[in-house]
Design a protein around this motif. Structure first.
Motif, PDB file in Angstrom:
ATOM      1  N   GLY A   1       4.083   3.096 -12.857  1.00 61.44           N
ATOM      2  CA  GLY A   1       4.289   4.514 -12.574  1.00 61.44           C
ATOM      3  C   GLY A   1       2.969   5.247 -12.491  1.00 61.44           C
ATOM      4  N   ASP A   2       2.967   6.554 -12.726  1.00 63.93           N
ATOM      5  CA  ASP A   2       1.732   7.316 -12.595  1.00 63.93           C
ATOM      6  C   ASP A   2       0.955   7.440 -13.903  1.00 63.93           C
ATOM      7  OD1 ASP A   2       1.591   7.581  -9.937  1.00 63.93           O
ATOM      8  OD2 ASP A   2       2.537   9.551  -9.829  1.00 63.93           O
ATOM      9  N   SER A   3       1.468   6.776 -14.946  1.00 61.48           N
ATOM     10  CA  SER A   3       0.660   6.673 -16.157  1.00 61.48           C
ATOM     11  C   SER A   3       0.829   5.253 -16.672  1.00 61.48           C
ATOM     12  CB  SER A   3       1.125   7.691 -17.202  1.00 61.48           C
ATOM     13  OG  SER A   3       2.485   7.462 -17.505  1.00 61.48           O
ATOM     14  N   GLY A   4      -0.120   4.823 -17.441  1.00 71.59           N
ATOM     15  CA  GLY A   4      -0.040   3.465 -17.956  1.00 71.59           C
ATOM     16  C   GLY A   4      -1.412   2.950 -18.314  1.00 71.59           C
ATOM     17  N   GLU A   5      -1.471   1.647 -18.508  1.00 69.08           N
ATOM     18  CA  GLU A   5      -2.742   1.042 -18.885  1.00 69.08           C
ATOM     19  C   GLU A   5      -3.492   0.594 -17.651  1.00 69.08           C
ATOM     20  OE1 GLU A   5      -2.663  -2.083 -21.790  1.00 69.08           O
ATOM     21  OE2 GLU A   5      -1.284  -0.934 -23.057  1.00 69.08           O
ATOM     22  N   GLY A   6      -4.785   0.820 -17.674  1.00 71.92           N
ATOM     23  CA  GLY A   6      -5.603   0.361 -16.559  1.00 71.92           C
ATOM     24  C   GLY A   6      -6.713   1.337 -16.269  1.00 71.92           C
ATOM     25  N   GLU A   7      -7.472   1.037 -15.222  1.00 75.33           N
ATOM     26  CA  GLU A   7      -8.573   1.913 -14.818  1.00 75.33           C
ATOM     27  C   GLU A   7      -8.034   3.283 -14.408  1.00 75.33           C
ATOM     28  OE1 GLU A   7     -12.071   1.435 -14.352  1.00 75.33           O
ATOM     29  OE2 GLU A   7     -11.675  -0.235 -15.709  1.00 75.33           O
ATOM     30  N   GLU A   8      -8.794   4.315 -14.742  1.00 81.69           N
ATOM     31  CA  GLU A   8      -8.378   5.653 -14.331  1.00 81.69           C
ATOM     32  C   GLU A   8      -8.799   5.935 -12.891  1.00 81.69           C
ATOM     33  OE1 GLU A   8      -8.575   9.567 -16.465  1.00 81.69           O
ATOM     34  OE2 GLU A   8      -9.414   8.206 -17.970  1.00 81.69           O
ATOM     35  N   LEU A   9      -8.007   6.757 -12.205  1.00 81.42           N
ATOM     36  CA  LEU A   9      -8.426   7.228 -10.889  1.00 81.42           C
ATOM     37  C   LEU A   9      -9.130   8.561 -11.104  1.00 81.42           C
ATOM     38  CD1 LEU A   9      -5.377   6.589  -8.542  1.00 81.42           C
ATOM     39  CD2 LEU A   9      -7.672   5.703  -8.226  1.00 81.42           C
ATOM     40  N   LYS A  10     -10.447   8.573 -10.853  1.00 79.13           N
ATOM     41  CA  LYS A  10     -11.193   9.823 -11.056  1.00 79.13           C
ATOM     42  C   LYS A  10     -11.523  10.398  -9.694  1.00 79.13           C
ATOM     43  CE  LYS A  10     -13.404   8.383 -15.327  1.00 79.13           C
ATOM     44  NZ  LYS A  10     -14.557   7.574 -15.725  1.00 79.13           N
ATOM     45  N   GLU A  11     -10.805  11.440  -9.303  1.00 80.07           N
ATOM     46  CA  GLU A  11     -11.075  12.041  -7.988  1.00 80.07           C
ATOM     47  C   GLU A  11     -12.441  12.696  -7.993  1.00 80.07           C
ATOM     48  OE1 GLU A  11      -8.061  14.476  -6.299  1.00 80.07           O
ATOM     49  OE2 GLU A  11      -6.588  12.846  -6.279  1.00 80.07           O
ATOM     50  N   LEU A  12     -13.245  12.360  -6.992  1.00 78.08           N
ATOM     51  CA  LEU A  12     -14.608  12.886  -6.909  1.00 78.08           C
ATOM     52  C   LEU A  12     -14.806  13.481  -5.533  1.00 78.08           C
ATOM     53  CD1 LEU A  12     -17.557  13.044  -7.982  1.00 78.08           C
ATOM     54  CD2 LEU A  12     -17.924  10.792  -6.977  1.00 78.08           C
ATOM     55  N   ASP A  13     -15.027  14.803  -5.492  1.00 80.10           N
ATOM     56  CA  ASP A  13     -15.200  15.468  -4.201  1.00 80.10           C
ATOM     57  C   ASP A  13     -16.684  15.533  -3.868  1.00 80.10           C
ATOM     58  OD1 ASP A  13     -14.915  16.841  -1.903  1.00 80.10           O
ATOM     59  OD2 ASP A  13     -14.039  18.643  -2.758  1.00 80.10           O
ATOM     60  N   LEU A  14     -17.216  14.451  -3.345  1.00 77.96           N
ATOM     61  CA  LEU A  14     -18.646  14.388  -3.050  1.00 77.96           C
ATOM     62  C   LEU A  14     -18.837  13.651  -1.732  1.00 77.96           C
ATOM     63  CD1 LEU A  14     -21.705  14.535  -3.873  1.00 77.96           C
ATOM     64  CD2 LEU A  14     -21.348  12.360  -5.035  1.00 77.96           C
ATOM     65  N   ASP A  15     -19.341  14.374  -0.736  1.00 81.77           N
ATOM     66  CA  ASP A  15     -19.607  13.737   0.557  1.00 81.77           C
ATOM     67  C   ASP A  15     -21.020  13.176   0.588  1.00 81.77           C
ATOM     68  OD1 ASP A  15     -17.125  14.407   1.394  1.00 81.77           O
ATOM     69  OD2 ASP A  15     -17.743  15.997   2.785  1.00 81.77           O
TER      70      ASP A  15
ATOM     71  N   ARG B   1       0.830  -1.209   0.000  1.00 83.26           N
ATOM     72  CA  ARG B   1       0.000   0.000   0.000  1.00 83.26           C
ATOM     73  C   ARG B   1       0.868   1.264   0.000  1.00 83.26           C
ATOM     74  NH1 ARG B   1      -5.013   0.324   3.985  1.00 83.26           N
ATOM     75  NH2 ARG B   1      -3.555  -0.749   5.328  1.00 83.26           N
ATOM     76  N   ILE B   2       2.060   1.148   0.545  1.00 82.66           N
ATOM     77  CA  ILE B   2       2.987   2.279   0.514  1.00 82.66           C
ATOM     78  C   ILE B   2       3.396   2.567  -0.935  1.00 82.66           C
ATOM     79  CG2 ILE B   2       5.352   2.977   1.155  1.00 82.66           C
ATOM     80  CD1 ILE B   2       4.910   1.364   3.779  1.00 82.66           C
ATOM     81  N   ARG B   3       3.404   1.534  -1.772  1.00 84.73           N
ATOM     82  CA  ARG B   3       3.931   1.661  -3.133  1.00 84.73           C
ATOM     83  C   ARG B   3       2.879   1.754  -4.235  1.00 84.73           C
ATOM     84  NH1 ARG B   3       6.962  -0.541   0.406  1.00 84.73           N
ATOM     85  NH2 ARG B   3       9.220  -0.313   0.322  1.00 84.73           N
ATOM     86  N   PHE B   4       1.671   1.249  -3.972  1.00 86.83           N
ATOM     87  CA  PHE B   4       0.630   1.235  -5.005  1.00 86.83           C
ATOM     88  C   PHE B   4      -0.719   1.647  -4.434  1.00 86.83           C
ATOM     89  CE2 PHE B   4       3.777  -1.880  -6.399  1.00 86.83           C
ATOM     90  CZ  PHE B   4       3.972  -1.515  -7.725  1.00 86.83           C
ATOM     91  N   ARG B   5      -1.520   2.353  -5.265  1.00 84.55           N
ATOM     92  CA  ARG B   5      -2.913   2.610  -4.874  1.00 84.55           C
ATOM     93  C   ARG B   5      -3.651   1.268  -4.930  1.00 84.55           C
ATOM     94  NH1 ARG B   5      -3.392   8.710  -5.459  1.00 84.55           N
ATOM     95  NH2 ARG B   5      -1.271   9.153  -6.165  1.00 84.55           N
ATOM     96  N   CYS B   6      -4.734   1.175  -4.143  1.00 87.84           N
ATOM     97  CA  CYS B   6      -5.492  -0.088  -4.069  1.00 87.84           C
ATOM     98  C   CYS B   6      -5.882  -0.598  -5.456  1.00 87.84           C
ATOM     99  CB  CYS B   6      -6.777   0.106  -3.276  1.00 87.84           C
ATOM    100  SG  CYS B   6      -6.597   1.044  -1.761  1.00 87.84           S
TER     101      CYS B   6
END
Lengths: 148, 188
Positions: B91-105, A60-65
């Motif tokens: 790394g912080d780019s690549g193939e896979g699901e995107e992380l979509k930050e959603l600011d909704l409580d 978890r320190i290295r990767f998002r879930c």
């Protein structure tokens, strides 16, 4: 004057005792187990290997879930992925990284197969596990020599 | 007589100190307790020859932000930049699901006397993709998810991760964070 001094020394003695009592209470607190280690023993015991201990905290320190749980397809369930060495060598599950490129490779058997023999598949340290099952200890485990 | 009175008072004060010191240490481990080493965590085999090659929790997590129970605050660690976990495999780019930050409580109000629950999408979407929770664990519709503490303990809804991998049920105030007129003063 003498008795005042004696009082002071008693006070100090009790204060030190207090500190020691506090430390003892701390030591008695239940072991911290929030690291979320997953013990995976679907096939390991039967194959004469130690069960796998997957350290969630280290990853978890290295990767998002989502890297493992969305992109690599790991289910949110201990033992629910039916991981085998064949799948890992084929690049699935752990093998997506543990291939000698992103992380160390599968020849380091004991780095993963590091659990106490006989420990069942579970997430270590959850409330249910702590209330229902006693802590696993090497002495309680069936005495099976783990093979390399 | 006067001396013995003084002595009694001294002993009483000392006893008080004992209790206060004991309580202070027992209930408020402001200094985080040492993290359990692998050799004593109850799951690693101390006889495993490879054990010294594995990292001990103390080596990496000793300085991470902790909650009042001494558990690592992972969201806070990420926000403060103490850790920089990758968004993709390499790394912080690549193939896979995107992380979509959603600011909704989402405020969950069916909490009886406990303060209402504030669910912050933002903290969760920094770690997880939408499809991790929707729609298998949570139906994305207000009122469609009958969450209860019992179900959470059984590993349903929030309990799929919480109390196992993310913070435990003993830190009530981390979820039940919105007091309302019917909620009592904090007793937990």
């Amino acid at each position: 004057m003498t008795s005042y001094k004696a009082d002071r020394s008693i006070k100090w003695r009790f204060s030190i005792l207090g500190v020691l009592a506090g430390l003892a209470l701390l030591a008695m607190a239940p072991a911290k187990a929030e690291y979320a280690d997953v013990i995976i023993n679907n096939y390991a015991d039967a194959a004469g290997m130690r069960p796998v201990v997957f350290p969630h905290w280290f990853h978890r320190i290295r990767f998002r879930c989502k890297v493992c749980h969305a992109d690599l397809g790991f289910q949110f369930k201990a033992g629910g992925n039916k991981i085998t060495m064949a799948k890992i060598i084929d690049g699935k599950f752990c093998g997506a990284c543990h291939n000698g490129e992103v992380a160390w490779s599968v020849e380091n058997c004991n780095m993963c197969h590091s659990g106490i023999p006989g420990t069942p598949t579970h997430i270590h340290g959850s409330t249910v596990q702590r209330l229902v099952s006693p802590p696993y200890k090497a002495l309680n485990a069936p005495q099976q020599p783990a093979q390399q | 007589m006067k001396n013995s009175h003084k002595r009694t008072r001294g002993i009483l004060i000392a006893l008080l100190c004992t209790v206060i010191a004991g309580l202070a240490f027992a209930q408020k481990p402001e200094v985080a307790p040492p993290l359990t080493p692998l050799t004593a965590d109850g799951v690693h085999d101390p006889e495993n020859p490879a054990l010294p090659s594995l990292q001990n929790p103390e080596e990496s997590m000793a300085t991470f932000p902790k909650d009042r129970r001494g558990e690592v605050q992972w969201v806070e660690s990420l926000n403060q930049g103490v850790i920089t976990p990758r968004k993709f495999l390499t790394g912080d780019s690549g193939e896979g699901e995107e992380l979509k930050e959603l600011d909704l409580d989402i405020i969950m109000k069916n909490t009886a006397q406990m303060p209402h629950v504030r669910f912050p999408h933002l903290a969760h979407t920094r770690w997880l993709a939408c499809k991790n929770c929707h729609s298998e664990i949570f139906i994305p519709k207000a009122g469609a998810n009958p969450v209860s503490m019992e179900k959470i303990l059984k590993g349903e809804y929030c309990g799929r991760c919480h109390d196992k991998v993310s913070f435990a049920l003993w830190a009530c105030e981390r979820c039940h964070s919105v007091p309302h007129p019917g909620s009592p003063p904090k007793w937990w």
